[in-house]
Design a protein around this motif. Structure first.
Motif, PDB file in Angstrom:
ATOM      1  N   PHE A  58      23.671  92.674  65.619  1.00  0.00           N
ATOM      2  CA  PHE A  58      22.467  92.255  65.934  1.00  0.00           C
ATOM      3  C   PHE A  58      22.399  94.033  67.081  1.00  0.00           C
ATOM      4  O   PHE A  58      22.828  93.037  68.261  1.00  0.00           O
ATOM      5  N   VAL A  59      21.532  94.480  66.745  1.00  0.00           N
ATOM      6  CA  VAL A  59      21.051  95.359  68.010  1.00  0.00           C
ATOM      7  C   VAL A  59      19.879  95.073  68.977  1.00  0.00           C
ATOM      8  O   VAL A  59      18.657  95.845  68.487  1.00  0.00           O
ATOM      9  N   ALA A  60      19.863  94.690  70.190  1.00  0.00           N
ATOM     10  CA  ALA A  60      18.503  94.039  70.670  1.00  0.00           C
ATOM     11  C   ALA A  60      18.577  95.604  71.551  1.00  0.00           C
ATOM     12  O   ALA A  60      19.285  96.190  72.351  1.00  0.00           O
ATOM     13  N   PRO A  61      17.082  95.556  71.275  1.00  0.00           N
ATOM     14  CA  PRO A  61      16.730  96.928  72.054  1.00  0.00           C
ATOM     15  C   PRO A  61      17.127  97.073  73.826  1.00  0.00           C
ATOM     16  O   PRO A  61      17.242  95.305  74.140  1.00  0.00           O
ATOM     17  N   PRO A  62      17.002  98.039  74.727  1.00  0.00           N
ATOM     18  CA  PRO A  62      16.941  97.021  76.053  1.00  0.00           C
ATOM     19  C   PRO A  62      15.929  96.388  76.597  1.00  0.00           C
ATOM     20  O   PRO A  62      14.058  96.825  76.639  1.00  0.00           O
ATOM     21  N   LEU A  63      15.734  95.514  77.439  1.00  0.00           N
ATOM     22  CA  LEU A  63      15.149  95.082  78.115  1.00  0.00           C
ATOM     23  C   LEU A  63      15.607  95.054  79.181  1.00  0.00           C
ATOM     24  O   LEU A  63      16.335  94.837  80.503  1.00  0.00           O
ATOM     25  N   ILE A  64      13.439  95.349  80.306  1.00  0.00           N
ATOM     26  CA  ILE A  64      13.581  96.035  81.505  1.00  0.00           C
ATOM     27  C   ILE A  64      13.004  95.191  82.237  1.00  0.00           C
ATOM     28  O   ILE A  64      11.877  95.380  81.765  1.00  0.00           O
ATOM     29  N   GLU A  65      13.454  94.950  83.482  1.00  0.00           N
ATOM     30  CA  GLU A  65      13.106  93.978  84.543  1.00  0.00           C
ATOM     31  C   GLU A  65      12.244  94.870  85.869  1.00  0.00           C
ATOM     32  O   GLU A  65      13.157  95.267  86.432  1.00  0.00           O
ATOM     33  N   GLY A  66      11.109  95.122  86.052  1.00  0.00           N
ATOM     34  CA  GLY A  66      10.869  95.809  87.130  1.00  0.00           C
ATOM     35  C   GLY A  66      10.386  97.585  86.838  1.00  0.00           C
ATOM     36  O   GLY A  66       9.921  97.251  85.790  1.00  0.00           O
ATOM     37  N   ARG A  67       9.925  98.140  87.786  1.00  0.00           N
ATOM     38  CA  ARG A  67       9.445  99.480  87.546  1.00  0.00           C
ATOM     39  C   ARG A  67      10.386 101.021  87.322  1.00  0.00           C
ATOM     40  O   ARG A  67      11.386 100.672  88.523  1.00  0.00           O
ATOM     41  N   ALA A  68      10.281 101.541  86.418  1.00  0.00           N
ATOM     42  CA  ALA A  68      11.652 102.564  85.977  1.00  0.00           C
ATOM     43  C   ALA A  68      11.068 103.020  87.188  1.00  0.00           C
ATOM     44  O   ALA A  68      12.416 104.298  87.698  1.00  0.00           O
ATOM     45  N   ASN A  69      10.331 103.494  87.444  1.00  0.00           N
ATOM     46  CA  ASN A  69      10.176 104.671  88.558  1.00  0.00           C
ATOM     47  C   ASN A  69       9.379 104.541  90.097  1.00  0.00           C
ATOM     48  O   ASN A  69       8.517 103.451  89.691  1.00  0.00           O
ATOM     49  N   SER A  70       9.271 104.384  91.554  1.00  0.00           N
ATOM     50  CA  SER A  70       8.727 104.285  92.261  1.00  0.00           C
ATOM     51  C   SER A  70       7.690 105.704  92.833  1.00  0.00           C
ATOM     52  O   SER A  70       7.552 106.360  92.254  1.00  0.00           O
ATOM     53  N   ILE A  71       7.129 105.264  94.017  1.00  0.00           N
ATOM     54  CA  ILE A  71       6.037 106.277  94.173  1.00  0.00           C
ATOM     55  C   ILE A  71       6.514 107.094  94.854  1.00  0.00           C
ATOM     56  O   ILE A  71       6.240 108.237  94.690  1.00  0.00           O
ATOM     57  N   ASP A  72       8.020 107.760  95.130  1.00  0.00           N
ATOM     58  CA  ASP A  72       8.619 109.045  95.717  1.00  0.00           C
ATOM     59  C   ASP A  72       9.159 109.306  94.395  1.00  0.00           C
ATOM     60  O   ASP A  72      10.356 110.097  93.842  1.00  0.00           O
ATOM     61  N   GLY A  73       9.170 108.531  93.535  1.00  0.00           N
ATOM     62  CA  GLY A  73       9.978 109.205  91.893  1.00  0.00           C
ATOM     63  C   GLY A  73      11.223 109.111  91.240  1.00  0.00           C
ATOM     64  O   GLY A  73      11.908 109.296  90.219  1.00  0.00           O
ATOM     65  N   SER A  74      12.273 108.428  92.403  1.00  0.00           N
ATOM     66  CA  SER A  74      12.779 107.797  92.448  1.00  0.00           C
ATOM     67  C   SER A  74      13.516 106.853  91.265  1.00  0.00           C
ATOM     68  O   SER A  74      12.477 105.327  91.456  1.00  0.00           O
ATOM     69  N   GLY A  75      14.507 106.452  91.195  1.00  0.00           N
ATOM     70  CA  GLY A  75      15.086 104.792  90.198  1.00  0.00           C
ATOM     71  C   GLY A  75      14.252 103.343  91.140  1.00  0.00           C
ATOM     72  O   GLY A  75      14.284 104.235  92.898  1.00  0.00           O
ATOM     73  N   SER A  76      13.424 103.241  90.801  1.00  0.00           N
ATOM     74  CA  SER A  76      13.055 101.708  91.687  1.00  0.00           C
ATOM     75  C   SER A  76      13.688 100.408  91.179  1.00  0.00           C
ATOM     76  O   SER A  76      15.082 100.387  91.391  1.00  0.00           O
ATOM     77  N   ASP A  77      12.804  99.509  90.826  1.00  0.00           N
ATOM     78  CA  ASP A  77      13.820  97.805  90.791  1.00  0.00           C
ATOM     79  C   ASP A  77      13.957  97.930  89.716  1.00  0.00           C
ATOM     80  O   ASP A  77      14.631  96.438  89.304  1.00  0.00           O
ATOM     81  N   ALA A  78      13.840  98.360  88.626  1.00  0.00           N
ATOM     82  CA  ALA A  78      14.132  98.131  87.442  1.00  0.00           C
ATOM     83  C   ALA A  78      15.541  97.760  87.306  1.00  0.00           C
ATOM     84  O   ALA A  78      16.729  98.062  87.868  1.00  0.00           O
ATOM     85  N   GLN A  79      15.826  96.825  86.929  1.00  0.00           N
ATOM     86  CA  GLN A  79      16.963  96.072  85.879  1.00  0.00           C
ATOM     87  C   GLN A  79      16.909  96.324  84.741  1.00  0.00           C
ATOM     88  O   GLN A  79      16.136  95.005  84.035  1.00  0.00           O
ATOM     89  N   ASP A  80      18.016  96.312  84.235  1.00  0.00           N
ATOM     90  CA  ASP A  80      18.522  96.057  82.988  1.00  0.00           C
ATOM     91  C   ASP A  80      18.370  94.385  82.568  1.00  0.00           C
ATOM     92  O   ASP A  80      19.490  94.102  83.599  1.00  0.00           O
TER      93      ASP A  80
END
Length: 991
Positions: A303-325
């Motif tokens: 089974f090919v599970a879709p990506p699960l992401i906890e947290g926000r993908a981008n932060s206030i300054d555009g960089s990666g934030s606290d998103a975790q796979d």
């Protein structure tokens, strides 16, 4: 017999399981092709269970193969007449020990053995989870359970070994095996349970082997096991302590109580014999096409599970934030309630059923009974729990049992088909509060009317963790392609075609869309210009063209007749909440054919549609197998019935049929009528706040600059303290909510009426506006209703290739204008939100920081506005329309920037030149350039860029540096952020 007499143990307490030496090798050697044929079939748990469940007639392939066990069981049953069972897969027995009952299951691991030398049976044998379940049913109520099986688990087929291993750990206290001529007592344990394993050798098998036995002394109350391992010493010709196995030949374990035994017994008692139904439901859900000729060999293990992401993908300054796979295993091993948020057709229902399968089978997970709930017709009471259990397992509990199990926390509830309505969320929240020891997982679509997709969940399910379903990575698309191609080399060619098609037509990377594309590719369909509606049409034409309904009187229902039948059935079932009783479905079809004076039998037609996988039946209920199928046939109904389409387009009715109208637009080349109907409502019912919105305010905001007196350290401090992810989320949710409310009162007036309670004020404002929108056909609508209409308008424009520019050009400009105004309305609310946060913290934000915070938030929010617009409208087919609007030159600054974002997303050949032209304008503001940088950073974090795209991005960074005169340090910082994002994204894409 001599051992029984010597130890003075009655035969009813002697338990024997067959091994490879007990089979009829002569018979196996006579039927090599039959044995091989059966072995090739028994590669999945479903296939193994099917064989065990079936009564095989004499002479059948399976009966001949099972004949190898007849001699053993004939003698066994004569010597052990008190042991239960007549199947070739197991025998069971029980006996009393003090005030406790001990149950023993003698499991047959040799029914697929050949007995040939050189380990020819290794990893090819079968024991069967169904056989274990059936044996456990015989032992229900026993206080101590022992499993006896000749072969250790690593001799079983890997699929069977995993399933049986779970059952042994969850349900048995001691597992005894042999065959390997070694004594290796051990404790096997993970989160789902634990069991003492007692593998040993034979008493004498030859001098080259370990010869011995072991006596297991068990203290049942303390769960303590002492193994007295004995070994035969050839030079002394006697048995003694096996000191080479353990010191003094003693091995001791204490079997820990990982879970309440009564809980395990309840879970296992319910799931025994029912797990296969969970597997069947998942396999049915995974099979997009119910056609033996075209459906792939989809294995649940792959089974090919879709990506699960906890947290926000981008932060206030555009960089990666606290998103975790988040892996599916780690997600299911947790105990927190969660909302799994995914766009339409992102695989939420399949993921819900896969989660149920993992919870019912998965090793390492707390024993629990998963319940997949269709929220559309769930009444949130024990009776409904009982009904949902019956749908998934074809067995259930009484109302008092269901209530007691829920109170004990034995269930995990998986709420599927959950709308974003406040009422359904409130019911789920109350249900979770009523049964706090059960885990609740909600599968829902995001809020798409604003820029904060989690707003509804944050408001109504604040204590639920938010998990987002991401777009399929390239690695997952490749895995799906290979799976559909049954693992052959064509899978790689299919993958390349899918990727090219997704990019060319701007299609979403969802499991549903990728599966539609793969199916079309395998059917050799011409993929010139493709959208979802056309892919569905290809599939339905194929399925309906091959359905072979019985001829009841004189005619056969032709493909056109089948489609008309399904169009009318979709219209009927939609009015019933998308699910009907099977009797209702039959009655509708009978009445439909009678009304048309057609000689077809309703029940036969219904059965064939279910067989073809267009409809599905579960526990006496009938629905379309996938929501998309219902939406497609409803759209075809509207296409065929102009009067019904006109009713749908009256007033705000079209908002109840957004998906159907989007598909309808994809089925027709020209959609001026749809665009005109929506624009007519938007023209006549403009939200008051939109009418009063000063579009020139965007120029003031876009002309702003970041305070150059703030140092890098100052900005870092602001981001760490004032603009944490939690605070940004809170501000964005509240600003989004307020901006989308009617706003007939000012925020200050609403707060005064609610005595300063922000939530109460916002709820009152929204409730007022919703009721007025529904009751009136002329008053201004609220901004969120307006944006819902704009969302639909954008999707229709995207599918309107041959609609005149005179229609879709102004409509596109309206979409851009509306999103610009939403940005301004949100910015208008930020001042009030900052004041609220000050009150919460009891601290005044210094004036010198306030403007910088607003600036940072403005470019962050505008970036989110761009992302929301791209989600609704981006498609390569939009390029010519966007270029025509640019040439007209009647854009506001906000509309122009959003247009440039769209052109970049669809990778239009001129996007970089247009961006550079904008960047190098004289006196261009820092906000505009920062918005470009923010977009580039976001782009790098969310897309897998190829080499040419990366070159273009870095070229733009160079031009921005030239314009602003960045220091090398600043340029290096931006480049490093982009490289980090690229590396993370490329790593993710390979998964």
């Amino acid at each position: 017999m001599p051992i029984s007499q010597q130890l003075d143990v009655p035969m009813e307490r002697v338990f024997v399981a067959p091994g490879n030496h007990d089979i009829s090798r002569e018979l196996v050697r006579k039927i090599p092709s039959i044995h091989r044929g059966l072995a090739e079939k028994l590669t999945s748990n479903q296939a193994i269970n099917r064989v065990i469940d079936t009564e095989h007639e004499d002479g059948s392939e399976t009966a001949q193969s099972l004949g190898r066990m007849k001699n053993f069981y004939a003698e066994h049953d004569e010597r052990h007449p008190t042991h239960s069972g007549t199947s070739p897969y197991f025998r069971t027995g029980t006996f009393a020990h003090g005030d406790r009952t001990v149950g023993v299951a003698c499991l047959n691991s040799a029914w697929m053995a050949t007995g040939e030398s050189e380990d020819s049976d290794h990893r090819k044998l079968v024991l069967g989870e169904r056989a274990v379940d059936m044996a456990l049913a015989d032992l229900e109520g026993c206080d101590f359970k022992i499993a006896v099986h000749h072969h250790p688990l690593d001799w079983l087929h890997p699929t069977d070994a995993d399933a049986v291993d779970l059952l042994l750990r969850r349900s048995f206290d001691l597992s005894c095996s042999g065959h390997v001529h070694q004594s290796k007592p051990r404790l096997t344990m993970d989160g789902s349970g634990c069991c003492i394993a007692s593998p040993t050798g034979s008493v004498f098998a030859g001098r080259e082997w370990f010869n011995g036995y072991q006596i297991v002394e068990i203290d049942i109350p303390d769960r303590r096991y002492t193994f007295h391992v004995r070994e035969y010493f050839d030079n002394r010709r006697e048995f003694d302590r096996a000191v080479r196995v353990a010191e003094n030949g003693l091995v001791e374990f204490q079997n820990p109580v990982l879970h309440d035994r009564s809980r395990i017994d309840k879970v296992e008692s319910f799931l025994q014999g029912s797990r296969g139904r969970v597997r069947e439901c998942l396999e049915s859900q995974m099979t997009l096409v119910g056609d033996d000729e075209t459906k792939p060999n989809l294995r649940i293990d792959d089974f090919v599970a879709p990506p699960l992401i906890e947290g926000r993908a981008n932060s206030i300054d555009g960089s990666g934030s606290d998103a975790q796979d988040l892996s599916i295993e780690s997600f299911l091993s947790r105990t927190d309630n969660a909302v799994v948020i995914g766009s339409r057709h992102s695989g939420k229902t399949t993921l819900a059923y896969y989660s149920a399968y993992m919870l019912a089978y998965g090793p390492g997970l707390i024993p629990q009974i998963p319940v997949v709930i269709d929220t559309r017709n769930f009444r949130f009471n024990p009776y409904s729990i009982r009904g949902q259990l019956g749908e998934l397992y074809e067995r259930s509990l009484s109302n008092p049992e269901a209530k007691a199990y829920a109170a004990e926390g034995i269930f995990t509830f998986l709420f599927d088909n959950c709308s974003c309505g406040e009422e359904s969320f409130k019911k789920i929240a109350d249900f979770a509060e009523e049964y706090p020891d059960c885990r609740c997982l909600v599968f829902a679509s995001p809020n798409m009317d604003g820029v904060s997709p989690d707003r509804h969940f944050n408001e109504h399910l604040p204590n639920f963790t938010k998990i987002h379903i991401g777009a399929l990575t390239r690695g997952r698309i490749r895995a799906l392609s290979r799976q559909w191609s049954n693992g052959d080399r064509d899978g790689d060619a299919t993958y390349e075609t899918v990727i090219n098609q997704l990019v060319r037509d701007g299609l979403p990377r969802t499991p549903y869309m990728v599966s539609l594309l793969i199916w079309a590719i395998q059917q050799k369909k011409e993929l010139v210009k493709i959208n979802e509606a056309l892919l569905l049409q290809n599939m339905m034409d194929h399925l309906l063209g091959k359905a072979d309904f019985k001829q009841s009187v004189r005619k056969v229902l032709n493909p056109v007749g089948k489609e008309i039948t399904l169009q009318n059935f979709a219209y009927f079932i939609r009015s019933k909440g998308s699910v009907v009783d099977e009797n209702e479905a039959n009655e509708f079809l009978i009445a439909f054919f009678k009304r048309k004076a057609l000689p077809f039998i309703g029940s036969d037609v219904l059965e064939k549609l279910i067989e073809r996988g267009i409809l599905h039946r579960r526990n006496g209920k009938v629905a379309f197998k996938y929501e998309a199928f219902e939406e497609y046939f409803y759209a075809k109904h509207l296409q065929s019935n102009r009067a019904e389409l006109n009713v749908t387009l009256e007033g705000l009715n079209f908002l109840n049929f957004r998906r159907e109208l989007e598909l309808l637009a994809g089925l027709r080349p020209e959609n001026a009528d749809l665009i005109s109907a929506i624009e007519k409502v938007l023209d006549s019912r403009v939200p008051d706040r939109f009418r009063k919105c000063n579009i020139g305010e965007f120029d003031r905001i876009s002309g702003s600059e970041l305070d150059i007196q703030l140092t890098k350290a100052d900005l870092g401090q602001i981001r760490r303290t004032r603009l944490t992810n939690e605070k940004v989320d809170k501000m964005l949710d509240e600003a989004d909510r307020r901006a989308l409310a009617r706003g007939e009162r000012t925020v200050r007036e609403s707060l005064e009426r609610a005595k300063g309670n922000v939530r109460t004020a916002a709820e009152e404002r929204e409730a007022e506006s919703i009721s007025k929108d529904q009751l009136s056909d002329s008053m201004p609508i609220r901004p969120s209703t307006h944006m819902a209409a704009i969302d639909l308008l954008a999707r229709i424009i995207r599918n309107s290739d041959f609609t005149d520019y005179d229609s879709k050009g102004p409509a596109t400009k309206r979409v851009l204008d509306s999103w610009t105004k939403i940005f301004l309305l949100i910015m208008d609310e930020l001042g009030a939100m900052l004041a609220v946060i000050e009150n919460d913290e009891g601290e005044k934000i210094p004036d010198k920081e306030t403007e910088s915070i607003k600036y940072l938030l403005a470019k962050f929010i505008f970036s989110n506005i761009g992302a929301a617009l791209i989600h609704h409208m981006a498609s390569p087919t939009m390029a010519d329309t966007l270029h025509a609007l640019i040439e007209e030159g009647e854009f506001t600054t906000g509309e122009h920037l959003l247009t440039l974002f769209l052109l970049e997303d669809i990778d239009d050949e001129s996007w970089m030149d247009l961006w550079i032209e904008e960047i190098e304008k004289k006196d261009q503001s820092g906000f505009v350039i920062d918005s470009f940088v923010q977009r580039l950073l976001s782009l790098t974090y969310t897309k897998a860029l190829d080499t040419e795209q990366e070159k273009r991005v870095h070229h733009l960074v160079d031009r921005i540096e030239k314009k602003l005169g960045w220091t090398n340090e600043k340029k290096s910082e931006v480049i490093q952020q982009m490289q980090k994002a690229r590396d993370l994204r490329q790593l993710e894409q390979r998964k």
